[in-house]
Write a protein that holds these residues in place. Sequence first.
Motif, PDB file in Angstrom:
ATOM      1  N   VAL A   1      24.300  14.429 -29.028  1.00 54.07           N
ATOM      2  CA  VAL A   1      23.880  13.430 -28.050  1.00 54.07           C
ATOM      3  C   VAL A   1      22.564  12.785 -28.479  1.00 54.07           C
ATOM      4  O   VAL A   1      22.392  11.561 -28.395  1.00 54.07           O
ATOM      5  CB  VAL A   1      23.756  14.060 -26.650  1.00 54.07           C
ATOM      6  N   VAL A   2      21.619  13.584 -28.957  1.00 52.18           N
ATOM      7  CA  VAL A   2      20.341  13.044 -29.440  1.00 52.18           C
ATOM      8  C   VAL A   2      20.582  12.022 -30.551  1.00 52.18           C
ATOM      9  O   VAL A   2      20.019  10.915 -30.534  1.00 52.18           O
ATOM     10  CB  VAL A   2      19.421  14.177 -29.931  1.00 52.18           C
ATOM     11  N   LEU A   3      21.424  12.368 -31.506  1.00 51.27           N
ATOM     12  CA  LEU A   3      21.696  11.440 -32.606  1.00 51.27           C
ATOM     13  C   LEU A   3      22.423  10.195 -32.115  1.00 51.27           C
ATOM     14  O   LEU A   3      22.181   9.088 -32.612  1.00 51.27           O
ATOM     15  CB  LEU A   3      22.510  12.137 -33.694  1.00 51.27           C
ATOM     16  N   SER A   4      23.307  10.347 -31.136  1.00 52.08           N
ATOM     17  CA  SER A   4      24.009   9.196 -30.574  1.00 52.08           C
ATOM     18  C   SER A   4      23.039   8.257 -29.872  1.00 52.08           C
ATOM     19  O   SER A   4      23.180   7.025 -29.956  1.00 52.08           O
ATOM     20  CB  SER A   4      25.097   9.661 -29.608  1.00 52.08           C
ATOM     21  N   ILE A   5      22.051   8.807 -29.176  1.00 48.11           N
ATOM     22  CA  ILE A   5      21.029   7.981 -28.538  1.00 48.11           C
ATOM     23  C   ILE A   5      20.279   7.170 -29.587  1.00 48.11           C
ATOM     24  O   ILE A   5      20.111   5.945 -29.457  1.00 48.11           O
ATOM     25  CB  ILE A   5      20.056   8.850 -27.721  1.00 48.11           C
ATOM     26  N   CYS A   6      19.838   7.828 -30.637  1.00 52.52           N
ATOM     27  CA  CYS A   6      19.064   7.140 -31.676  1.00 52.52           C
ATOM     28  C   CYS A   6      19.911   6.094 -32.403  1.00 52.52           C
ATOM     29  O   CYS A   6      19.434   4.989 -32.701  1.00 52.52           O
ATOM     30  CB  CYS A   6      18.487   8.148 -32.655  1.00 52.52           C
ATOM     31  N   ARG A   7      21.176   6.412 -32.674  1.00 52.63           N
ATOM     32  CA  ARG A   7      22.066   5.426 -33.297  1.00 52.63           C
ATOM     33  C   ARG A   7      22.299   4.245 -32.373  1.00 52.63           C
ATOM     34  O   ARG A   7      22.339   3.083 -32.801  1.00 52.63           O
ATOM     35  CB  ARG A   7      23.397   6.073 -33.671  1.00 52.63           C
ATOM     36  N   GLY A   8      22.452   4.530 -31.070  1.00 52.74           N
ATOM     37  CA  GLY A   8      22.652   3.456 -30.106  1.00 52.74           C
ATOM     38  C   GLY A   8      21.482   2.487 -30.081  1.00 52.74           C
ATOM     39  O   GLY A   8      21.672   1.261 -30.047  1.00 52.74           O
ATOM     40  N   TYR A   9      20.268   3.017 -30.112  1.00 50.21           N
ATOM     41  CA  TYR A   9      19.088   2.154 -30.140  1.00 50.21           C
ATOM     42  C   TYR A   9      19.045   1.354 -31.435  1.00 50.21           C
ATOM     43  O   TYR A   9      18.733   0.151 -31.428  1.00 50.21           O
ATOM     44  CB  TYR A   9      17.814   2.993 -29.987  1.00 50.21           C
ATOM     45  N   LEU A  10      19.348   2.012 -32.540  1.00 54.96           N
ATOM     46  CA  LEU A  10      19.276   1.353 -33.835  1.00 54.96           C
ATOM     47  C   LEU A  10      20.300   0.228 -33.941  1.00 54.96           C
ATOM     48  O   LEU A  10      20.003  -0.852 -34.478  1.00 54.96           O
ATOM     49  CB  LEU A  10      19.499   2.389 -34.944  1.00 54.96           C
ATOM     50  N   GLU A  11      21.495   0.441 -33.433  1.00 55.04           N
ATOM     51  CA  GLU A  11      22.558  -0.554 -33.513  1.00 55.04           C
ATOM     52  C   GLU A  11      22.497  -1.565 -32.373  1.00 55.04           C
ATOM     53  O   GLU A  11      23.085  -2.654 -32.480  1.00 55.04           O
ATOM     54  CB  GLU A  11      23.918   0.158 -33.506  1.00 55.04           C
ATOM     55  N   GLY A  12      21.802  -1.222 -31.292  1.00 53.62           N
ATOM     56  CA  GLY A  12      21.733  -2.071 -30.108  1.00 53.62           C
ATOM     57  C   GLY A  12      22.663  -1.562 -29.033  1.00 53.62           C
ATOM     58  O   GLY A  12      23.862  -1.411 -29.259  1.00 53.62           O
ATOM     59  N   THR A  13      22.110  -1.254 -27.856  1.00 55.26           N
ATOM     60  CA  THR A  13      22.917  -0.715 -26.771  1.00 55.26           C
ATOM     61  C   THR A  13      23.643  -1.842 -26.027  1.00 55.26           C
ATOM     62  O   THR A  13      23.235  -3.009 -26.114  1.00 55.26           O
ATOM     63  CB  THR A  13      22.039   0.051 -25.760  1.00 55.26           C
ATOM     64  N   PRO A  14      24.679  -1.508 -25.270  1.00 53.10           N
ATOM     65  CA  PRO A  14      25.401  -2.548 -24.525  1.00 53.10           C
ATOM     66  C   PRO A  14      24.538  -3.286 -23.502  1.00 53.10           C
ATOM     67  O   PRO A  14      24.855  -4.412 -23.128  1.00 53.10           O
ATOM     68  CB  PRO A  14      26.516  -1.761 -23.815  1.00 53.10           C
ATOM     69  N   ASN A  15      23.458  -2.659 -23.047  1.00 53.70           N
ATOM     70  CA  ASN A  15      22.620  -3.289 -22.021  1.00 53.70           C
ATOM     71  C   ASN A  15      21.346  -3.923 -22.576  1.00 53.70           C
ATOM     72  O   ASN A  15      20.433  -4.241 -21.823  1.00 53.70           O
ATOM     73  CB  ASN A  15      22.279  -2.281 -20.919  1.00 53.70           C
ATOM     74  N   GLY A  16      21.268  -4.118 -23.881  1.00 50.11           N
ATOM     75  CA  GLY A  16      20.203  -4.959 -24.420  1.00 50.11           C
ATOM     76  C   GLY A  16      19.022  -4.276 -25.063  1.00 50.11           C
ATOM     77  O   GLY A  16      18.071  -4.948 -25.486  1.00 50.11           O
ATOM     78  N   ILE A  17      19.009  -2.951 -25.168  1.00 47.09           N
ATOM     79  CA  ILE A  17      17.955  -2.248 -25.907  1.00 47.09           C
ATOM     80  C   ILE A  17      18.260  -2.394 -27.397  1.00 47.09           C
ATOM     81  O   ILE A  17      19.411  -2.266 -27.812  1.00 47.09           O
ATOM     82  CB  ILE A  17      17.899  -0.766 -25.510  1.00 47.09           C
ATOM     83  N   LYS A  18      17.238  -2.655 -28.198  1.00 42.20           N
ATOM     84  CA  LYS A  18      17.500  -2.963 -29.597  1.00 42.20           C
ATOM     85  C   LYS A  18      16.295  -2.629 -30.460  1.00 42.20           C
ATOM     86  O   LYS A  18      15.155  -2.874 -30.064  1.00 42.20           O
ATOM     87  CB  LYS A  18      17.830  -4.451 -29.736  1.00 42.20           C
ATOM     88  N   VAL A  19      16.540  -2.098 -31.657  1.00 39.77           N
ATOM     89  CA  VAL A  19      15.464  -1.849 -32.612  1.00 39.77           C
ATOM     90  C   VAL A  19      15.255  -3.090 -33.463  1.00 39.77           C
ATOM     91  O   VAL A  19      16.213  -3.659 -34.015  1.00 39.77           O
ATOM     92  CB  VAL A  19      15.785  -0.631 -33.501  1.00 39.77           C
ATOM     93  N   ASP A  20      14.011  -3.525 -33.543  1.00 42.17           N
ATOM     94  CA  ASP A  20      13.641  -4.638 -34.405  1.00 42.17           C
ATOM     95  C   ASP A  20      13.651  -4.159 -35.847  1.00 42.17           C
ATOM     96  O   ASP A  20      12.886  -3.266 -36.224  1.00 42.17           O
ATOM     97  CB  ASP A  20      12.247  -5.129 -33.995  1.00 42.17           C
ATOM     98  N   ALA A  21      14.510  -4.735 -36.679  1.00 39.96           N
ATOM     99  CA  ALA A  21      14.674  -4.279 -38.062  1.00 39.96           C
ATOM    100  C   ALA A  21      13.384  -4.432 -38.856  1.00 39.96           C
ATOM    101  O   ALA A  21      13.110  -3.632 -39.761  1.00 39.96           O
ATOM    102  CB  ALA A  21      15.813  -5.047 -38.724  1.00 39.96           C
ATOM    103  N   GLU A  22      12.577  -5.445 -38.551  1.00 44.63           N
ATOM    104  CA  GLU A  22      11.359  -5.686 -39.330  1.00 44.63           C
ATOM    105  C   GLU A  22      10.295  -4.627 -39.088  1.00 44.63           C
ATOM    106  O   GLU A  22       9.610  -4.196 -40.016  1.00 44.63           O
ATOM    107  CB  GLU A  22      10.792  -7.067 -38.994  1.00 44.63           C
ATOM    108  N   SER A  23      10.142  -4.226 -37.824  1.00 46.06           N
ATOM    109  CA  SER A  23       9.056  -3.312 -37.467  1.00 46.06           C
ATOM    110  C   SER A  23       9.510  -1.884 -37.220  1.00 46.06           C
ATOM    111  O   SER A  23       8.696  -0.960 -37.281  1.00 46.06           O
ATOM    112  CB  SER A  23       8.348  -3.822 -36.198  1.00 46.06           C
ATOM    113  N   GLY A  24      10.792  -1.688 -36.892  1.00 47.20           N
ATOM    114  CA  GLY A  24      11.270  -0.368 -36.498  1.00 47.20           C
ATOM    115  C   GLY A  24      10.959  -0.017 -35.060  1.00 47.20           C
ATOM    116  O   GLY A  24      11.239   1.102 -34.619  1.00 47.20           O
TER     117      GLY A  24
END
Length: 404
Positions: free
Chosen positions: A126-149
């Motif tokens: 579950v922890v890894l799924s959370i981190c992958r979800g943030y990295l790939e972008g969640t369905p509700n708009g949370i997203k990791v900025d590729a430039e800054s991390g």
Amino acid sequence: RPSGGALGDALSAAFRAFVARRDGAPTVIAGYPWFLDWGRDTFIALRGALADGMDAETLAVLRRFGAFEDRGTLPNMIHGADASNRDTSDAPLWYCVVVGDLCKKAGRRKTLGAKCAPSDRTVGEVVLSICRGYLEGTPNGIKVDAESGLVFSPPHFTWMDTNYPAGTPREGYPVEIQALWLRALSLAAAIDKSGPWKKLRAKAAESFARLFRRPDRDFLSDCLHAPGGFRPAAEAAADDHLRCNQLFAVTLGAVPHDSAAARGVVESSARLLVPGAIRTLAPGRVSYELPIWGKDGLLNDPARPYWGRYEGDEDTRRKPAYHNGTAWPWPFPSYAEALLAVYGESARPAAASLLATAVPLLESGCIGHLPEIFDGDAPHAGRGCDAQAWSVSEFLRLARALGV
């Protein structure tokens, strides 16, 4: 439960009033008389539960909530069988913090290998799924900025989540979300050594140090604002709002404890303290203006957004005040924790004295409990929920750490 000082024992008794059962499994009620079990409130409260010896209950709650994880999201609130409200960018990250805390206390194998029934996934997965979800972008708009991390958050997804009207619009890169993200990445890197997590954490840490420190201020920006939707963190506007959220950058290890940045966080946050609580915004003028719009127009002075009393009409007065000067007990112990982290054992008496400001609060209002909020202005009247779980649990966590 652990034996400790009188304050910790009183808080321990108070906290157990919030531990309930849902479908036969333990859960935490956020507050009385009107809250249910909420995601972020539950995970923050579990840190106090762990400090008080409730390891089994903590793992049970992690397993229960872990079953609801979906592409990086967790419920913000569970209402009966309805777990569809997932408008939170911090609840999944607080989940990761509690998992890390439990790993240190009960062992990694027992914690990470626990199954999140009714699914076959483990807590570690579950922890890894959370981190992958943030990295790939969640369905509700949370997203990791590729430039800054760093993590982009929609406007009302943090604990400062008043909406309609948006009382504290923090669309962009809130400071505590980045601190939580860095902690989650450290845990992910320990679980999945071949994954991208260690390198990503290094990038995010460098970006955090570079973008959140302002040369004209002794405190961290509360948010890199990106109103209107996602944009890279480097293009967002760093505000000059002095808020208590910066304390998590110290307590969660986003800034080195021996750095000038950490000292600046502690020294500036002292200006927010009231007895037993910490204000959510400092009084005074800001250069990054914070307009709050109601249905009939502007509700505040955007250049002086501090609001010292939580009273009156909900939409036009209480919502603008809720996170813009109102004082909250739950982040207050993080000041004592940051003080200890930066100044070491010499700060222990001061930290213990700070926690002792809870004593008169426990002896008034709802006897034996701590309320949700207080007015930022003197005489700091208690407001909101009469008994709040995370108010009690965070004081409990630090009281056990200090043995008071």
